[in-house]
Each structure stands twice: as C-alpha cells, then as structure tokens.
Design a protein around this motif. Structure first.
Motif, PDB file in Angstrom:
ATOM      1  N   ILE A   7       0.851  -1.189   0.000  1.00 48.35           N
ATOM      2  CA  ILE A   7       0.000   0.000   0.000  1.00 48.35           C
ATOM      3  C   ILE A   7       0.885   1.236   0.000  1.00 48.35           C
ATOM      4  O   ILE A   7       1.569   1.524   0.983  1.00 48.35           O
ATOM      5  CB  ILE A   7      -0.919   0.020   1.238  1.00 48.35           C
ATOM      6  CG1 ILE A   7      -1.715  -1.272   1.338  1.00 48.35           C
ATOM      7  CG2 ILE A   7      -1.850   1.221   1.196  1.00 48.35           C
ATOM      8  CD1 ILE A   7      -2.457  -1.436   2.657  1.00 48.35           C
ATOM      9  N   GLY A   8       0.906   1.965  -1.113  1.00 47.46           N
ATOM     10  CA  GLY A   8       1.673   3.195  -1.174  1.00 47.46           C
ATOM     11  C   GLY A   8       2.704   3.188  -2.286  1.00 47.46           C
ATOM     12  O   GLY A   8       3.365   2.171  -2.527  1.00 47.46           O
ATOM     13  N   GLY A   9       2.859   4.343  -2.944  1.00 44.74           N
ATOM     14  CA  GLY A   9       3.771   4.457  -4.071  1.00 44.74           C
ATOM     15  C   GLY A   9       4.894   5.445  -3.858  1.00 44.74           C
ATOM     16  O   GLY A   9       5.416   6.012  -4.825  1.00 44.74           O
ATOM     17  N   GLY A  13       7.226   2.135  -0.629  1.00 41.98           N
ATOM     18  CA  GLY A  13       6.388   1.230  -1.407  1.00 41.98           C
ATOM     19  C   GLY A  13       7.048   0.780  -2.696  1.00 41.98           C
ATOM     20  O   GLY A  13       6.992  -0.407  -3.062  1.00 41.98           O
ATOM     21  N   LEU A  29       0.966  -3.687  -6.160  1.00 35.72           N
ATOM     22  CA  LEU A  29       1.169  -2.372  -5.567  1.00 35.72           C
ATOM     23  C   LEU A  29      -0.088  -1.536  -5.779  1.00 35.72           C
ATOM     24  O   LEU A  29      -0.561  -1.380  -6.906  1.00 35.72           O
ATOM     25  CB  LEU A  29       2.366  -1.676  -6.226  1.00 35.72           C
ATOM     26  CG  LEU A  29       2.651  -0.230  -5.803  1.00 35.72           C
ATOM     27  CD1 LEU A  29       3.046  -0.159  -4.338  1.00 35.72           C
ATOM     28  CD2 LEU A  29       3.747   0.375  -6.678  1.00 35.72           C
ATOM     29  N   THR A  31      -1.713   2.239  -5.079  1.00 39.62           N
ATOM     30  CA  THR A  31      -1.361   3.606  -4.722  1.00 39.62           C
ATOM     31  C   THR A  31      -2.240   4.588  -5.472  1.00 39.62           C
ATOM     32  O   THR A  31      -2.733   4.293  -6.563  1.00 39.62           O
ATOM     33  CB  THR A  31       0.118   3.889  -5.040  1.00 39.62           C
ATOM     34  OG1 THR A  31       0.459   5.217  -4.647  1.00 39.62           O
ATOM     35  CG2 THR A  31       0.414   3.726  -6.528  1.00 39.62           C
ATOM     36  N   LYS A  32      -2.453   5.751  -4.878  1.00 34.81           N
ATOM     37  CA  LYS A  32      -3.169   6.812  -5.583  1.00 34.81           C
ATOM     38  C   LYS A  32      -2.303   7.390  -6.689  1.00 34.81           C
ATOM     39  O   LYS A  32      -2.792   7.746  -7.757  1.00 34.81           O
ATOM     40  CB  LYS A  32      -3.579   7.918  -4.608  1.00 34.81           C
ATOM     41  CG  LYS A  32      -4.701   7.540  -3.651  1.00 34.81           C
ATOM     42  CD  LYS A  32      -5.279   8.773  -2.992  1.00 34.81           C
ATOM     43  CE  LYS A  32      -4.240   9.499  -2.160  1.00 34.81           C
ATOM     44  NZ  LYS A  32      -4.828  10.672  -1.455  1.00 34.81           N
ATOM     45  N   GLY A  36       5.019  10.153  -3.656  1.00 36.27           N
ATOM     46  CA  GLY A  36       4.935  10.499  -2.244  1.00 36.27           C
ATOM     47  C   GLY A  36       5.519  11.869  -1.946  1.00 36.27           C
ATOM     48  O   GLY A  36       5.582  12.754  -2.805  1.00 36.27           O
ATOM     49  N   TYR A  75      -4.256   1.910  -9.318  1.00 32.71           N
ATOM     50  CA  TYR A  75      -4.282   3.298  -8.871  1.00 32.71           C
ATOM     51  C   TYR A  75      -5.574   3.561  -8.105  1.00 32.71           C
ATOM     52  O   TYR A  75      -6.547   4.093  -8.637  1.00 32.71           O
ATOM     53  CB  TYR A  75      -4.119   4.238 -10.066  1.00 32.71           C
ATOM     54  CG  TYR A  75      -2.746   4.151 -10.681  1.00 32.71           C
ATOM     55  CD1 TYR A  75      -1.686   4.880 -10.146  1.00 32.71           C
ATOM     56  CD2 TYR A  75      -2.502   3.319 -11.766  1.00 32.71           C
ATOM     57  CE1 TYR A  75      -0.414   4.791 -10.694  1.00 32.71           C
ATOM     58  CE2 TYR A  75      -1.228   3.224 -12.320  1.00 32.71           C
ATOM     59  CZ  TYR A  75      -0.194   3.963 -11.773  1.00 32.71           C
ATOM     60  OH  TYR A  75       1.073   3.873 -12.308  1.00 32.71           O
ATOM     61  N   GLU A  77      -7.122   4.083  -3.712  1.00 32.64           N
ATOM     62  CA  GLU A  77      -6.779   4.387  -2.321  1.00 32.64           C
ATOM     63  C   GLU A  77      -7.404   3.343  -1.415  1.00 32.64           C
ATOM     64  O   GLU A  77      -8.599   3.056  -1.517  1.00 32.64           O
ATOM     65  CB  GLU A  77      -7.278   5.778  -1.929  1.00 32.64           C
ATOM     66  CG  GLU A  77      -6.919   6.161  -0.494  1.00 32.64           C
ATOM     67  CD  GLU A  77      -7.365   7.561  -0.137  1.00 32.64           C
ATOM     68  OE1 GLU A  77      -7.090   7.994   1.003  1.00 32.64           O
ATOM     69  OE2 GLU A  77      -7.995   8.223  -0.989  1.00 32.64           O
ATOM     70  N   SER A 108       2.070   3.771   3.279  1.00 30.84           N
ATOM     71  CA  SER A 108       1.138   4.814   2.831  1.00 30.84           C
ATOM     72  C   SER A 108       1.592   6.234   3.139  1.00 30.84           C
ATOM     73  O   SER A 108       0.923   7.200   2.764  1.00 30.84           O
ATOM     74  CB  SER A 108      -0.247   4.565   3.438  1.00 30.84           C
ATOM     75  OG  SER A 108      -0.155   4.310   4.831  1.00 30.84           O
TER      76      SER A 108
END
Length: 303
Positions: A7-9, A13, A29, A31-32, A36, A75, A77, A108
């Motif tokens: 969770i998280g790019g 991540g 993976l 992520t939005k 980051g 992509y 959340e 995240s």
C-alpha cells in the motif's frame, strides 16, 4: 490471492515492490499516485549516489525501476484493512474493490497537516497550497506567506524567495530547521521572518487576498496582503484504514519493531507511516526493502 499487497507508491512502497519482484513474489502495488512526499522537494543533497537531484527526478528513477520489473499496479486508495480468520488480509479500496493477500506492507506515508483556521478550506487551490515545489511558480512576482518552523517550511521559503517578490515566514515559537537551510534562508533579502506568531484567518473574495496573524505571547495582530499561503506545519500519517488492527503512537504512526513488523503476523509497515525516529528518503527506501524481505520469509514459512 496475492502473496503480498503493498500500500503506497512513495520510496518505501516502490522499493518494496522491486524487492518483492526480485523474489518472484505474486505481489500487487496499490497507490493513488507515484512519488509520495519527495515530489514536493526541489533539492535533495543527501541521497547516496547523487550530489544533487530534485525529488521528482529521483522518484522518476524509482518508478522506472518498478516498471522494469512489470509489477502490477492499481491506482486506488485503500480505505479499510481487515485480517481474516485464516490469517490472510482483505483490503478495500475507495472504488469498492476488495483484494486478498497472505501478507501486507503498509507504506502509505503521510499527508500535510492543516491549519484549521477560517478561510483555509475555502481557499485551498485558490491561493492556499501545501506544496511550494508544485505551486510556487504560479506566484512569480507576488507576495506569499509560508507557515511553519521546520525544514520543509524553511526550504519552501527559500524556493519561493527565488520566484516571489516577497515572502513572509511565520513561525509559531522557534525554528526547528537544519543549520544549512537557515544559512541559505538568511542570505535572502526578500524573506521577512515573523517569529512568535500564529495564523488566525485567511481572507479574500474569489482568491486569497490577505491573512491575519497574532502574537503567541502578546496582543499584537497583523493583517498582511498576500496572494498565496503555503502551509508547512508538518504531516499526518495515512494510517486511518489500519487503526483497528495496529498499535499507533501519539502521532498516529504505526508502531513497528526493528524488522518493520507490526506485531501482527504477515503485516509490516515501512517508511514515514511507521514510528521510526527519523523521516528520510533513504530510510524509507531501506524500510521498504526490509519489509519486502520479511514478507517473503513470512510467506515462505506459510507454504
């Protein structure tokens, strides 16, 4: 079911994704967006291998490496994380999709804290910004204010000092920035330091026109004409979706051991979202690598 969900790019991540791919894990993976917090940083001088690089440039190199391993990416959340009766995990996204995994790495990161003053929400995107790197060029030749006392605030003031006509730097009590940044700040003649003040209100018609500050110890109030207000008062961990599972400290960071373990088998937390004492890109990347290796070992033992 995936072997690993990340969770998280951000740096943690993306590094976890590369290490998981090298271990041939069936990983995903989520992520939005990539990058980051480094996407908000124009000057990075302490990441090994680079004398100088911007945050967006460094994150582009991270992303390029992730893409080289063809790691699947969604992509979205994540809004909920549950542990199932069999020890696996279910993740629910903001689009209503559910994902199952044997192990999870929470990477995240954090998001900007808000001032919580009148006018802030109303003028977000209309003069109020949380990213000097992103929005600074829009205020060339204008007067702006930066709120904060740490490295991010001082760096924002330095960046804006190069494009804006005048920069007010509003500090609540005292500076918490590194000496090297303070040295760079003090040579700028268009930065006005206002130490010992807090923001009371942001005012305008369609866009920001002025902001009101008052002394933290005293009765003086100032009303200053500005076209932009940059909020740099720290960050909040993106940990809400996991709060029913993990232990959080007073800052709502996820408590971890030295191996990024959360105390829940198969669940790890890497980077700025965890309670590690220092928040640096190199530390987040190291956390991501460590968490991926720990997840691999965990899944291997479950087979």
């Amino acid at each position: 079911m995936y072997e690993l969900l990340i969770i998280g790019g951000g740096p943690a991540g993306m590094t976890a994704a590369v290490y998981a791919a090298r271990k041939k894990m069936n990983a995903l993976l989520i992520t939005k967006e990539f990058g980051g917090q480094p996407m908000w940083t124009m000057e990075i001088e302490n990441y090994m291998g680079y004398q100088f690089i911007t945050g967006p440039e460094l994150m582009a190199k991270f992303e390029e490496q992730v893409q080289r391993f063809a790691t699947p990416i969604k992509y979205e959340e994540i809004v909920q994380l549950r542990r199932n009766d069999d020890g696996s995990f279910t993740l629910v996204s903001d689009e209503g999709n559910e994902y199952q995994a044997k192990s999870v790495i929470i990477a995240s990161g954090k998001r900007p804290r808000r001032l919580e003053v009148p006018g802030e929400e109303e003028f977000t995107g209309k003069g109020v910004s949380y990213c000097a790197t992103c929005d600074g060029p829009l205020f060339a030749g204008k007067t702006v204010a930066v709120i904060g006392s740490g490295n991010s605030a001082v760096q924002a003031a330095i960046e804006l000092g190069g494009v804006a006509d005048k920069v007010y730097l509003v500090v609540r009590k005292k500076y918490r920035a590194d000496a090297i940044l303070m040295d760079k700040l003090r040579v700028l003649d268009n930065v006005v330091e206002l130490v010992g003040y807090v923001v009371k209100e942001i005012v305008g018609e369609q866009v920001v026109e002025k902001f009101i500050i008052s002394q933290t110890e005293g009765n003086e109030t100032k009303e200053l004409a500005v076209q932009g207000v940059f909020v740099e008062i720290g960050l909040k961990p993106n940990s809400e979706f996991a709060e029913s599972l993990v232990n959080l400290n007073g800052e709502r960071e996820i408590a971890v051991d030295c191996a990024t373990g959360t105390g829940i088998p198969g669940l790890f937390a890497a980077g700025d979202v965890n309670d590690g004492p220092d928040k640096q890109i190199v530390i987040a990347a190291g956390d991501g690598a460590k968490a991926a290796l720990m997840a691999y070992n965990y899944v291997l033992r479950q087979a």
